[in-house]
Design a protein around this motif. Structure first.
Motif, PDB file in Angstrom:
ATOM      1  N   ARG A 163       1.126  -1.334  -0.250  1.00  0.00           N
ATOM      2  CA  ARG A 163      -0.191  -0.051   0.043  1.00  0.00           C
ATOM      3  C   ARG A 163       0.790   1.202  -0.181  1.00  0.00           C
ATOM      4  NH1 ARG A 163      -5.113  -0.672   1.767  1.00  0.00           N
ATOM      5  NH2 ARG A 163      -6.208  -3.361   1.826  1.00  0.00           N
ATOM      6  N   ALA A 164       1.882   1.479   0.410  1.00  0.00           N
ATOM      7  CA  ALA A 164       2.762   2.652   0.063  1.00  0.00           C
ATOM      8  C   ALA A 164       3.128   2.755  -0.994  1.00  0.00           C
ATOM      9  CB  ALA A 164       4.365   2.107   1.121  1.00  0.00           C
ATOM     10  N   SER A 165       3.398   4.486  -1.254  1.00  0.00           N
ATOM     11  CA  SER A 165       3.261   4.861  -2.498  1.00  0.00           C
ATOM     12  C   SER A 165       4.938   5.434  -2.427  1.00  0.00           C
ATOM     13  CB  SER A 165       2.367   6.287  -1.973  1.00  0.00           C
ATOM     14  OG  SER A 165       2.854   7.375  -1.340  1.00  0.00           O
ATOM     15  N   SER A 166       5.229   5.561  -0.733  1.00  0.00           N
ATOM     16  CA  SER A 166       6.923   6.050  -0.639  1.00  0.00           C
ATOM     17  C   SER A 166       8.193   4.910  -0.832  1.00  0.00           C
ATOM     18  CB  SER A 166       7.369   6.770   0.558  1.00  0.00           C
ATOM     19  OG  SER A 166       8.886   6.668   0.157  1.00  0.00           O
ATOM     20  N   ALA A 167       9.000   4.985  -1.968  1.00  0.00           N
ATOM     21  CA  ALA A 167       9.672   3.837  -1.848  1.00  0.00           C
ATOM     22  C   ALA A 167      10.807   3.585  -1.161  1.00  0.00           C
ATOM     23  CB  ALA A 167      10.896   3.914  -3.139  1.00  0.00           C
ATOM     24  N   ASP A 184       1.537   6.031   3.839  1.00  0.00           N
ATOM     25  CA  ASP A 184       2.730   6.607   4.783  1.00  0.00           C
ATOM     26  C   ASP A 184       3.224   7.163   5.835  1.00  0.00           C
ATOM     27  OD1 ASP A 184       3.730   5.053   2.323  1.00  0.00           O
ATOM     28  OD2 ASP A 184       4.246   6.778   1.125  1.00  0.00           O
ATOM     29  N   THR A 185       2.898   7.812   5.726  1.00  0.00           N
ATOM     30  CA  THR A 185       2.676   9.303   7.276  1.00  0.00           C
ATOM     31  C   THR A 185       1.540   8.542   8.301  1.00  0.00           C
ATOM     32  OG1 THR A 185       1.921  11.138   5.381  1.00  0.00           O
ATOM     33  CG2 THR A 185       1.794  10.933   8.038  1.00  0.00           C
ATOM     34  N   LEU A 186       0.588   7.680   8.106  1.00  0.00           N
ATOM     35  CA  LEU A 186      -0.074   6.521   9.520  1.00  0.00           C
ATOM     36  C   LEU A 186       0.962   5.758   9.495  1.00  0.00           C
ATOM     37  CD1 LEU A 186      -2.406   5.985  10.614  1.00  0.00           C
ATOM     38  CD2 LEU A 186      -3.487   5.189   9.627  1.00  0.00           C
ATOM     39  N   ALA A 211      10.167  -1.024   5.360  1.00  0.00           N
ATOM     40  CA  ALA A 211       9.641  -1.759   5.212  1.00  0.00           C
ATOM     41  C   ALA A 211      10.242  -3.164   5.980  1.00  0.00           C
ATOM     42  CB  ALA A 211       7.831  -2.679   4.607  1.00  0.00           C
ATOM     43  N   GLU A 212      10.725  -3.360   4.378  1.00  0.00           N
ATOM     44  CA  GLU A 212      11.343  -4.702   4.178  1.00  0.00           C
ATOM     45  C   GLU A 212      12.753  -5.004   4.656  1.00  0.00           C
ATOM     46  OE1 GLU A 212      12.651  -8.504   1.836  1.00  0.00           O
ATOM     47  OE2 GLU A 212      11.129  -7.220   1.759  1.00  0.00           O
ATOM     48  N   GLN A 213      13.561  -3.911   4.888  1.00  0.00           N
ATOM     49  CA  GLN A 213      15.096  -3.994   6.139  1.00  0.00           C
ATOM     50  C   GLN A 213      13.486  -4.901   7.610  1.00  0.00           C
ATOM     51  OE1 GLN A 213      16.959  -0.494   6.421  1.00  0.00           O
ATOM     52  NE2 GLN A 213      16.645  -0.127   8.316  1.00  0.00           N
ATOM     53  N   ILE A 214      13.353  -4.143   7.868  1.00  0.00           N
ATOM     54  CA  ILE A 214      12.120  -4.119   9.481  1.00  0.00           C
ATOM     55  C   ILE A 214      11.829  -6.200   9.280  1.00  0.00           C
ATOM     56  CG2 ILE A 214       9.921  -3.680  10.595  1.00  0.00           C
ATOM     57  CD1 ILE A 214      10.461  -1.382  10.246  1.00  0.00           C
ATOM     58  N   VAL A 250      10.269   3.585   2.349  1.00  0.00           N
ATOM     59  CA  VAL A 250       8.757   3.465   3.106  1.00  0.00           C
ATOM     60  C   VAL A 250       8.603   1.848   3.130  1.00  0.00           C
ATOM     61  CG1 VAL A 250       6.786   3.400   4.048  1.00  0.00           C
ATOM     62  CG2 VAL A 250       7.479   5.084   3.512  1.00  0.00           C
ATOM     63  N   LYS A 251       8.360   1.188   1.230  1.00  0.00           N
ATOM     64  CA  LYS A 251       8.468   0.338   1.332  1.00  0.00           C
ATOM     65  C   LYS A 251      10.004  -0.746   1.419  1.00  0.00           C
ATOM     66  CE  LYS A 251       5.148   0.151  -2.330  1.00  0.00           C
ATOM     67  NZ  LYS A 251       4.555  -0.049  -4.195  1.00  0.00           N
TER      68      LYS A 251
END
Length: 209
Positions: free
Chosen positions: A78-82, A152-154, A88-91, A84-85
């Motif tokens: 759902r994220a629009s920012s690369a 992204d913000t949330l 998330a993958e790092q996490i 943020v994605k």
């Protein structure tokens, strides 16, 4: 010319052999076998080397990590920012192996391994009091419904809170835990997630969060 070095080497080998013999004698002095020694070592690792805080840490951090993975999966979709994605993958890459590691500790200690159903918040795990920073069901529902920049913000806002809770739990483990691998993992959590909190706050600044 070479007699002195040769003598030194022979003396060192002799000392090593004597030390090895003493170790073997100590292990078998009471008529025990190597299997007995192995069992005693395993018993010490599984029972004597940890305390109640180590159990609390593992049982609390497992569902905490599981929820972070759920949030990371949402970000991938759902994220629009690369950025943020990527975060998330790092996490996901960091926390998934940590869940397996902590689950292994709990099994070796004869303790329950908590589980969390997808989408569950505080009530969805059995990790005792280790819920600092966990999202509740409403938070997770709101995140699931969001998309694009709003997502992204949330996501970043909630994950900062989530990470802050994990850091708090990890600091408690570092101060009160006994099991070496658990306190080492806690130290790694503090270091990695503190850095991610800083990165996420910077991203929130750029997105107006």
């Amino acid at each position: 010319m070479n007699s002195t070095p040769t003598l030194v080497r022979r003396t060192a080998l002799a000392v090593t052999a004597v030390a090895a013999a003493l170790v073997l004698a100590a292990c078998g002095g009471d008529g025990g076998t190597s299997d007995d020694a192995s069992e005693a070592s395993a018993s010490s690792a599984s029972a004597g080397a940890h305390n109640a805080q180590d159990v609390t840490f593992a049982q609390g951090m497992i569902p905490h990590h599981q929820q972070a993975l759920q949030m990371a999966v949402m970000a991938a979709e759902r994220a629009s920012s690369a950025q943020v994605k990527d975060l998330a993958e790092q996490i996901r890459k960091a926390q998934d192996p940590e869940i397996r590691t902590m689950s292994g500790w709990l099994r070796s200690w004869g303790e329950d391994v908590p589980s969390a159903a997808p989408g569950m918040g505080h009530s969805g795990h059995s990790g005792g009091s280790g819920t600092a920073g966990m999202m509740d069901a409403n938070d997770m529902d709101e995140l699931m419904k969001a998309s694009g920049r709003a997502f992204d913000t949330l996501f970043l806002t909630l994950m900062v809170e989530h990470h802050e809770g994990a850091v708090e739990m990890a600091r408690t483990e570092k101060a009160e835990g006994r099991y070496g691998p658990a306190t080492e993992l806690a130290d790694a959590v503090v270091t990695a997630q503190s850095a991610e909190i800083e990165d996420m706050n910077k991203l929130l600044g750029r997105t107006g969060g």
